[in-house]
Motif scaffolding. Sequence first.
Motif, PDB file in Angstrom:
ATOM      1  N   HIS A  13      60.982  34.613   8.635  1.00 50.01           N
ATOM      2  CA  HIS A  13      59.523  34.567   8.589  1.00 50.01           C
ATOM      3  C   HIS A  13      58.950  35.909   9.004  1.00 50.01           C
ATOM      4  O   HIS A  13      59.635  36.744   9.590  1.00 50.01           O
ATOM      5  N   THR A  14      57.704  36.103   8.672  1.00 50.89           N
ATOM      6  CA  THR A  14      56.952  37.260   9.154  1.00 50.89           C
ATOM      7  C   THR A  14      55.633  36.745   9.707  1.00 50.89           C
ATOM      8  O   THR A  14      55.133  35.707   9.276  1.00 50.89           O
ATOM      9  N   LEU A  15      55.089  37.469  10.670  1.00 49.37           N
ATOM     10  CA  LEU A  15      53.817  37.085  11.255  1.00 49.37           C
ATOM     11  C   LEU A  15      53.064  38.345  11.650  1.00 49.37           C
ATOM     12  O   LEU A  15      53.600  39.189  12.367  1.00 49.37           O
ATOM     13  N   GLY A  29      57.620  37.130  20.027  1.00 49.03           N
ATOM     14  CA  GLY A  29      56.971  35.825  20.112  1.00 49.03           C
ATOM     15  C   GLY A  29      57.961  34.696  20.196  1.00 49.03           C
ATOM     16  O   GLY A  29      58.182  33.994  19.206  1.00 49.03           O
ATOM     17  N   PRO A  30      58.594  34.512  21.359  1.00 46.36           N
ATOM     18  CA  PRO A  30      59.599  33.449  21.467  1.00 46.36           C
ATOM     19  C   PRO A  30      59.047  32.072  21.113  1.00 46.36           C
ATOM     20  O   PRO A  30      59.755  31.255  20.527  1.00 46.36           O
ATOM     21  N   ALA A  31      57.775  31.808  21.424  1.00 45.93           N
ATOM     22  CA  ALA A  31      57.190  30.506  21.081  1.00 45.93           C
ATOM     23  C   ALA A  31      57.101  30.346  19.564  1.00 45.93           C
ATOM     24  O   ALA A  31      57.309  29.252  19.029  1.00 45.93           O
ATOM     25  N   GLN A  42      62.756  19.987  11.121  1.00 42.49           N
ATOM     26  CA  GLN A  42      62.118  18.710  10.805  1.00 42.49           C
ATOM     27  C   GLN A  42      62.108  18.443   9.302  1.00 42.49           C
ATOM     28  O   GLN A  42      62.080  17.297   8.865  1.00 42.49           O
ATOM     29  N   HIS A  43      62.118  19.503   8.520  1.00 46.00           N
ATOM     30  CA  HIS A  43      62.043  19.358   7.068  1.00 46.00           C
ATOM     31  C   HIS A  43      63.381  19.640   6.383  1.00 46.00           C
ATOM     32  O   HIS A  43      63.432  19.778   5.159  1.00 46.00           O
ATOM     33  N   ALA A  77      59.005  27.881  14.593  1.00 47.57           N
ATOM     34  CA  ALA A  77      59.530  28.035  13.227  1.00 47.57           C
ATOM     35  C   ALA A  77      60.840  27.261  13.063  1.00 47.57           C
ATOM     36  O   ALA A  77      61.043  26.566  12.064  1.00 47.57           O
ATOM     37  N   ASP A  78      61.724  27.374  14.052  1.00 47.06           N
ATOM     38  CA  ASP A  78      62.997  26.650  13.990  1.00 47.06           C
ATOM     39  C   ASP A  78      62.778  25.139  14.001  1.00 47.06           C
ATOM     40  O   ASP A  78      63.425  24.394  13.259  1.00 47.06           O
TER      41      ASP A  78
END
Length: 129
Positions: A118-120, A97-99, A110-111, A104-105
Motif C-alpha cells: 500500500h501507499t499513503l 505509521g505502525p497503526a 478479513q477479506h 492494512a494487514d
Amino acid sequence: MTGTTRRATKQREAVESYLSDGATFVSAQQIYAGMREQGSTIGLATVYRALQGLVEDEGVDALRTDDGEVVYRRCRSGSHHHHLVCRECGRTVEVEGPAVEQWADAVAGQHGFRDISHTLELFGTCDHH
C-alpha cells in the motif's frame, strides 16, 4: 545482489544521481528536462523505465500528488514509510505509521488477501504557511 534487484544501467544510475541532488519531489517530465539541460541525451521513456525500476527496488519514493500527478524523490529512509506533504510549498516529511500497517494487514486478512502492499500520502498545509 538479490534475484529481484534489477541490473543497474548507466541511464538508471544517471536518473538516480539526478534525484540525489534534490530534496523535493519532481515529476518524470521535470527530471527529463533537467537532465537534458545538463547535456544528457536520455529519452523520456528511458526516464520512466529507470524510475519504475528504482521505485520497485525502493531506492526512490513515488507519490501521487493531490491533483493526481506522480512525482519522485530519492528515498531517505530504508524502511517502509508514508509522507506528509504541504499543499503550499511541497515540503515533505517521511513518517512511519505502525497503526496503518496493522490496519492494512487486518483489513486484508478479513477479506482473504495476503502479501499486500500500500501507499499513503497525507496532504495538508505546513506550519510555514
